[in-house]
Design a protein around this motif. Structure first.
Motif, PDB file in Angstrom:
ATOM      1  N   GLY A 168     -49.871   9.665  -8.947  1.00 33.09           N
ATOM      2  CA  GLY A 168     -49.692   8.477  -8.134  1.00 33.09           C
ATOM      3  C   GLY A 168     -50.265   7.232  -8.786  1.00 33.09           C
ATOM      4  N   ARG A 169     -49.847   6.088  -8.304  1.00 32.56           N
ATOM      5  CA  ARG A 169     -50.262   4.808  -8.869  1.00 32.56           C
ATOM      6  C   ARG A 169     -51.762   4.588  -8.658  1.00 32.56           C
ATOM      7  NH1 ARG A 169     -49.688  -0.880  -7.423  1.00 32.56           N
ATOM      8  NH2 ARG A 169     -49.104  -2.073  -9.277  1.00 32.56           N
ATOM      9  N   ILE A 170     -52.441   4.061  -9.661  1.00 32.99           N
ATOM     10  CA  ILE A 170     -53.892   3.902  -9.621  1.00 32.99           C
ATOM     11  C   ILE A 170     -54.366   3.043  -8.445  1.00 32.99           C
ATOM     12  CG2 ILE A 170     -55.881   2.918 -10.837  1.00 32.99           C
ATOM     13  CD1 ILE A 170     -55.156   5.567 -11.924  1.00 32.99           C
ATOM     14  N   ALA A 175     -57.445   2.761  -3.410  1.00 37.67           N
ATOM     15  CA  ALA A 175     -57.541   2.420  -1.989  1.00 37.67           C
ATOM     16  C   ALA A 175     -57.851   3.646  -1.153  1.00 37.67           C
ATOM     17  CB  ALA A 175     -56.235   1.774  -1.525  1.00 37.67           C
ATOM     18  N   LEU A 176     -57.218   4.771  -1.488  1.00 41.23           N
ATOM     19  CA  LEU A 176     -57.485   6.013  -0.755  1.00 41.23           C
ATOM     20  C   LEU A 176     -58.905   6.513  -1.005  1.00 41.23           C
ATOM     21  CD1 LEU A 176     -54.098   7.864  -1.321  1.00 41.23           C
ATOM     22  CD2 LEU A 176     -55.002   7.072   0.867  1.00 41.23           C
ATOM     23  N   ALA A 177     -59.394   6.379  -2.230  1.00 38.36           N
ATOM     24  CA  ALA A 177     -60.756   6.809  -2.538  1.00 38.36           C
ATOM     25  C   ALA A 177     -61.763   6.022  -1.704  1.00 38.36           C
ATOM     26  CB  ALA A 177     -61.042   6.637  -4.031  1.00 38.36           C
ATOM     27  N   ALA A 178     -61.576   4.700  -1.597  1.00 36.95           N
ATOM     28  CA  ALA A 178     -62.473   3.882  -0.784  1.00 36.95           C
ATOM     29  C   ALA A 178     -62.384   4.281   0.687  1.00 36.95           C
ATOM     30  CB  ALA A 178     -62.127   2.407  -0.960  1.00 36.95           C
ATOM     31  N   PHE A 179     -61.163   4.587   1.154  1.00 33.35           N
ATOM     32  CA  PHE A 179     -60.963   5.034   2.532  1.00 33.35           C
ATOM     33  C   PHE A 179     -61.682   6.350   2.787  1.00 33.35           C
ATOM     34  CE2 PHE A 179     -57.920   7.599   5.232  1.00 33.35           C
ATOM     35  CZ  PHE A 179     -58.366   7.102   6.456  1.00 33.35           C
ATOM     36  N   GLU A 180     -61.538   7.312   1.874  1.00 39.07           N
ATOM     37  CA  GLU A 180     -62.180   8.606   2.051  1.00 39.07           C
ATOM     38  C   GLU A 180     -63.706   8.500   1.949  1.00 39.07           C
ATOM     39  OE1 GLU A 180     -60.853  11.117   3.176  1.00 39.07           O
ATOM     40  OE2 GLU A 180     -58.710  10.867   2.839  1.00 39.07           O
ATOM     41  N   ASN A 181     -64.212   7.610   1.125  1.00 44.67           N
ATOM     42  CA  ASN A 181     -65.659   7.404   1.058  1.00 44.67           C
ATOM     43  C   ASN A 181     -66.203   6.887   2.381  1.00 44.67           C
ATOM     44  OD1 ASN A 181     -65.892   8.253  -1.611  1.00 44.67           O
ATOM     45  ND2 ASN A 181     -65.623   6.192  -2.451  1.00 44.67           N
ATOM     46  N   GLN A 182     -65.388   6.154   3.103  1.00 45.90           N
ATOM     47  CA  GLN A 182     -65.794   5.651   4.417  1.00 45.90           C
ATOM     48  C   GLN A 182     -65.838   6.787   5.437  1.00 45.90           C
ATOM     49  OE1 GLN A 182     -66.056   2.174   4.726  1.00 45.90           O
ATOM     50  NE2 GLN A 182     -66.415   1.921   6.918  1.00 45.90           N
ATOM     51  N   ARG A 183     -65.003   7.808   5.249  1.00 45.07           N
ATOM     52  CA  ARG A 183     -64.882   8.885   6.234  1.00 45.07           C
ATOM     53  C   ARG A 183     -65.866  10.021   6.004  1.00 45.07           C
ATOM     54  NH1 ARG A 183     -59.612  11.543   5.893  1.00 45.07           N
ATOM     55  NH2 ARG A 183     -60.005  12.254   8.012  1.00 45.07           N
ATOM     56  N   VAL A 184     -66.156  10.362   4.752  1.00 44.46           N
ATOM     57  CA  VAL A 184     -66.941  11.560   4.431  1.00 44.46           C
ATOM     58  C   VAL A 184     -68.367  11.161   4.070  1.00 44.46           C
ATOM     59  CG1 VAL A 184     -67.115  13.575   2.926  1.00 44.46           C
ATOM     60  CG2 VAL A 184     -64.858  12.743   3.651  1.00 44.46           C
ATOM     61  N   ASP A 185     -69.314  11.794   4.721  1.00 45.28           N
ATOM     62  CA  ASP A 185     -70.723  11.472   4.516  1.00 45.28           C
ATOM     63  C   ASP A 185     -71.130  11.712   3.063  1.00 45.28           C
ATOM     64  OD1 ASP A 185     -73.383  10.819   5.187  1.00 45.28           O
ATOM     65  OD2 ASP A 185     -73.878  12.934   5.485  1.00 45.28           O
ATOM     66  N   GLY A 186     -71.646  10.656   2.416  1.00 43.19           N
ATOM     67  CA  GLY A 186     -72.186  10.778   1.067  1.00 43.19           C
ATOM     68  C   GLY A 186     -71.170  10.919  -0.037  1.00 43.19           C
ATOM     69  N   ALA A 187     -69.875  10.796   0.262  1.00 41.33           N
ATOM     70  CA  ALA A 187     -68.848  10.977  -0.771  1.00 41.33           C
ATOM     71  C   ALA A 187     -68.847   9.798  -1.739  1.00 41.33           C
ATOM     72  CB  ALA A 187     -67.480  11.131  -0.132  1.00 41.33           C
ATOM     73  N   ASN A 193     -60.411  11.473  -8.281  1.00 40.75           N
ATOM     74  CA  ASN A 193     -60.548  12.573  -7.324  1.00 40.75           C
ATOM     75  C   ASN A 193     -59.314  12.734  -6.454  1.00 40.75           C
ATOM     76  OD1 ASN A 193     -63.723  11.373  -7.382  1.00 40.75           O
ATOM     77  ND2 ASN A 193     -63.495  13.608  -7.491  1.00 40.75           N
ATOM     78  N   LEU A 194     -58.319  11.899  -6.633  1.00 39.61           N
ATOM     79  CA  LEU A 194     -57.170  11.909  -5.736  1.00 39.61           C
ATOM     80  C   LEU A 194     -55.856  12.050  -6.480  1.00 39.61           C
ATOM     81  CD1 LEU A 194     -59.316   9.699  -4.141  1.00 39.61           C
ATOM     82  CD2 LEU A 194     -57.473  10.042  -2.498  1.00 39.61           C
ATOM     83  N   ALA A 195     -54.918  12.691  -5.785  1.00 39.15           N
ATOM     84  CA  ALA A 195     -53.532  12.772  -6.262  1.00 39.15           C
ATOM     85  C   ALA A 195     -52.623  12.625  -5.063  1.00 39.15           C
ATOM     86  CB  ALA A 195     -53.268  14.091  -6.971  1.00 39.15           C
ATOM     87  N   LEU A 196     -51.630  11.771  -5.165  1.00 35.68           N
ATOM     88  CA  LEU A 196     -50.662  11.608  -4.087  1.00 35.68           C
ATOM     89  C   LEU A 196     -49.661  12.761  -4.118  1.00 35.68           C
ATOM     90  CD1 LEU A 196     -51.912   8.717  -4.236  1.00 35.68           C
ATOM     91  CD2 LEU A 196     -49.693   7.892  -3.431  1.00 35.68           C
ATOM     92  N   THR A 197     -49.192  13.153  -2.939  1.00 43.25           N
ATOM     93  CA  THR A 197     -48.257  14.271  -2.823  1.00 43.25           C
ATOM     94  C   THR A 197     -47.114  13.887  -1.896  1.00 43.25           C
ATOM     95  OG1 THR A 197     -49.265  15.301  -0.874  1.00 43.25           O
ATOM     96  CG2 THR A 197     -50.213  15.855  -3.011  1.00 43.25           C
ATOM     97  N   MET A 198     -46.173  14.798  -1.763  1.00 47.09           N
ATOM     98  CA  MET A 198     -45.019  14.577  -0.881  1.00 47.09           C
ATOM     99  C   MET A 198     -45.176  15.379   0.407  1.00 47.09           C
ATOM    100  SD  MET A 198     -41.939  14.390  -3.699  1.00 47.09           S
ATOM    101  CE  MET A 198     -42.585  15.642  -4.812  1.00 47.09           C
ATOM    102  N   GLY A 199     -46.279  15.167   1.105  1.00 41.14           N
ATOM    103  CA  GLY A 199     -46.498  15.832   2.379  1.00 41.14           C
ATOM    104  C   GLY A 199     -47.370  17.058   2.256  1.00 41.14           C
ATOM    105  N   GLY A 200     -47.872  17.539   3.413  1.00 40.84           N
ATOM    106  CA  GLY A 200     -48.817  18.636   3.439  1.00 40.84           C
ATOM    107  C   GLY A 200     -48.262  19.964   2.967  1.00 40.84           C
ATOM    108  N   ALA A 201     -47.073  20.349   3.464  1.00 45.74           N
ATOM    109  CA  ALA A 201     -46.493  21.642   3.082  1.00 45.74           C
ATOM    110  C   ALA A 201     -46.220  21.683   1.584  1.00 45.74           C
ATOM    111  CB  ALA A 201     -45.210  21.895   3.874  1.00 45.74           C
ATOM    112  N   PHE A 202     -45.722  20.578   1.041  1.00 44.01           N
ATOM    113  CA  PHE A 202     -45.485  20.494  -0.396  1.00 44.01           C
ATOM    114  C   PHE A 202     -46.795  20.670  -1.161  1.00 44.01           C
ATOM    115  CE2 PHE A 202     -45.310  18.066  -4.329  1.00 44.01           C
ATOM    116  CZ  PHE A 202     -44.128  18.488  -4.907  1.00 44.01           C
ATOM    117  N   ALA A 203     -47.860  20.028  -0.673  1.00 44.09           N
ATOM    118  CA  ALA A 203     -49.146  20.113  -1.356  1.00 44.09           C
ATOM    119  C   ALA A 203     -49.684  21.538  -1.351  1.00 44.09           C
ATOM    120  CB  ALA A 203     -50.150  19.163  -0.702  1.00 44.09           C
ATOM    121  N   VAL A 204     -49.615  22.220  -0.204  1.00 49.64           N
ATOM    122  CA  VAL A 204     -50.117  23.594  -0.130  1.00 49.64           C
ATOM    123  C   VAL A 204     -49.360  24.495  -1.100  1.00 49.64           C
ATOM    124  CG1 VAL A 204     -50.351  25.631   1.342  1.00 49.64           C
ATOM    125  CG2 VAL A 204     -50.944  23.384   2.242  1.00 49.64           C
TER     126      VAL A 204
END
Length: 540
Positions: A168-170, A175-187, A193-204
């Motif tokens: 995915g585009r940097i 932006a997602l990394a900053a969002f996840e740092n806001q959600r997860v304690d101490g992240a 640390n991130l990769a964009l995917t085409m939905g949850g089932a595709f990712a699994v």
């Protein structure tokens, strides 16, 4: 070219007074407030009668055959009923054997496919008049917010739909990394640390392929928590042995005790929905921390967070950022419905580097058309969590200069996004509560903490597939049988409440006679209602 238009916010219509009257405080009864996806005698009987209990098509046809046999003259597939009557028990089977069989996963997946292909399609006489199926096209959550529409329109005008980085585009990942740092304690996530995917089932599916491919057939099984949607579980089962672990839901929380007890040093993978789409129950963060502590460092823990929305905002623990945890996240469906498949994984940098190599040789990359939408909404979601009201120079500077964003249009877009987000969340929550209140007069409702789905259990029914078929035949309303989410026992049904209220209220009213009346008495075989004029060739 401006990124954001001045189009008005796309708000969901308000609920009428009769729906709002039962929303606050919730008054519906939740008998026992507990639900467990247990294997019952009816499930065991199918495996006992199968000539080959490793054949998922035979297992499916036996399950369907028993339903047809019990329907009697209302049945439409006499050859399946005859197949059931012609089979006697051949072996003893235990619940643990069923839960440890890959054929069980494939059987449920085949039953899922049959249900949607043969029971609920528009080109069959049994086509539903009203649908309460999850992800129904009539769902009111399927309307894209204007802010997201602006982003997709902008990308189209800029011709941003070519090849891209396989993760995915940097800027979107930042932006997602900053969002996840806001959600997860101490992240301390970064774009690495991130990769964009085409939905949850595709990712699994991709993650299971990456983690499990090349393992010996005799290797320890992966552990898959249930209830769960059949597609991700089947994706894991295709790569090796699996063991299904039923998790009990009590007071809106799934107990991870059975999953922790099933861990071994050789467990290769754990698939765990952090919020069950079936029950709306969430996991407890302290139990998740215990699971991560007791798992071997080599055990990949896949956390499916796709249903973790429309509920309480429990802080996410530091355990989610452990090096062997892979989080599968989806854009909150309150603004990102199924018509736009996007999501992302969050994991250790070394794992994401391996995933990059896998993605680049397997499928290329996610659709670049969605990068701007993902970036914008990730930033705005982070501002919402942080309590940002006014857009200042720092917020405007988060975007590349190529967007030519000015603070005033960005402020208007953010204000519109907040209105759309809060409108959807309030309306969808109210719909869920109003529907649960009405349904509780007819069946036992498992109260959810997340999701637009409700689980209801009809009294007196011992087969959810037969119950869903009876409702479709007698009322014209399509509902989702619990067996399709590995809820083997009883009359459990999953419905979505993300509907326009008149349709939702009408569908619930139609369900009442069947749910309150209980299962009909068996009828003798007779002239079948032939929805399918010739026998199918599936099964043995």
């Amino acid at each position: 070219m401006q990124l954001f238009t001045d189009a008005p916010a796309r708000l969901l219509p308000p609920l009428p007074p009769d729906a709002l009257a039962v929303v606050a405080p919730p008054t519906y009864r939740t008998a026992e407030d507990s639900f467990a996806p247990a294997v019952d005698e009816r499930t065991l009987e199918v495996f006992r009668r199968a000539r080959n209990p490793e054949d998922p098509l035979e297992l499916r046809d036996l399950w369907l055959g028993r339903v047809e046999h019990e329907l009697g003259r209302h049945g439409s597939r006499p050859w399946l009923a005859e197949r059931w009557r012609g089979r006697a028990p051949r072996r003893d089977v235990t619940a643990e054997e069923v839960l440890s069989s890959g054929a069980t996963v494939a059987f449920v997946h085949e039953l899922f496919r049959w249900f949607f292909r043969e029971e609920c399609t528009d080109d069959t006489p049994s086509a539903p008049e009203l649908s309460l199926l999850p992800d129904s096209v009539a769902a009111c959550a399927s309307e894209l917010p204007q802010t997201v529409r602006d982003c997709i329109s902008y990308a189209l005008k800029r011709d941003w739909y070519g090849y891209s980085d396989s993760c995915g585009r940097i800027p979107a990942r930042e932006a997602l990394a900053a969002f996840e740092n806001q959600r997860v304690d101490g992240a301390c996530y970064t774009a690495g640390n991130l990769a964009l995917t085409m939905g949850g089932a595709f990712a699994v599916s991709g993650l299971a392929d990456l983690v499990l491919s090349g393992r010996a057939a005799s290797a320890a099984p992966a552990l898959c928590a249930i209830p769960n949607h059949p597609a991700p579980v089947a994706a894991v089962a295709r790569r090796g042995a699996v063991r299904l672990i039923p998790l009990t839901c009590t007071d809106g929380t799934m107990s991870l005790g059975p999953l922790i007890a099933a861990l071994t040093p050789d467990t290769p993978l754990v698939l765990l929905p952090t919020a069950a789409g079936t029950t709306g129950a969430r996991i407890a963060e302290d139990e998740l921390a215990d699971l991560v502590r007791q798992a071997a460092p080599s055990t990949a823990i896949l956390l499916d967070e796709s249903h973790e929305w429309l509920g309480d905002t429990t802080p996410l623990s530091a355990a989610r950022a452990a090096s062997n945890v892979i989080r599968i996240c989806g854009s909150a469906r309150v603004w990102q419905p199924e018509v736009v498949e996007s999501g992302w994984i969050v994991a250790d940098r070394a794992f994401v580097a391996d995933y990059y190599e896998y993605a680049s040789t397997s499928f290329g990359g996610p659709p670049s058309l969605l990068y701007t939408a993902v970036e914008v909404t990730a930033r705005m979601e982070r501002w919402l969590i942080g309590g940002t009201d006014r857009i200042g120079p720092a917020e405007a500077a988060e975007f590349e200069t190529g967007y030519r964003l000015r603070r005033a249009p960005l402020q208007r877009a953010y204000d519109r996004y907040r209105r759309e987000r809060r409108s959807r969340e309030a309306t969808l929550t109210a719909l869920r509560e109003a529907a649960a209140h009405r349904l509780s007069r007819m069946a036992t409702v498992t109260r959810p903490r997340c999701s637009v789905n409700l689980l209801l259990t009809a009294r007196g029914w011992d087969d959810s597939y037969r119950l869903a078929g009876e409702l479709l035949r007698e009322t014209g309303v399509a509902t989702y049988p619990g067996i399709l989410d590995f809820c083997f026992a009883g009359g459990a049904l999953r419905i979505t409440t993300a509907q326009q209220w008149p349709r939702l209220a009408a569908a619930i009213s139609r369900l009442r006679p069947v749910l309150e009346g209980g299962p009909p008495a068996p009828t003798p075989p007779g002239r079948p209602d032939r929805r399918h004029p010739t026998p199918g060739s599936e099964g043995s």
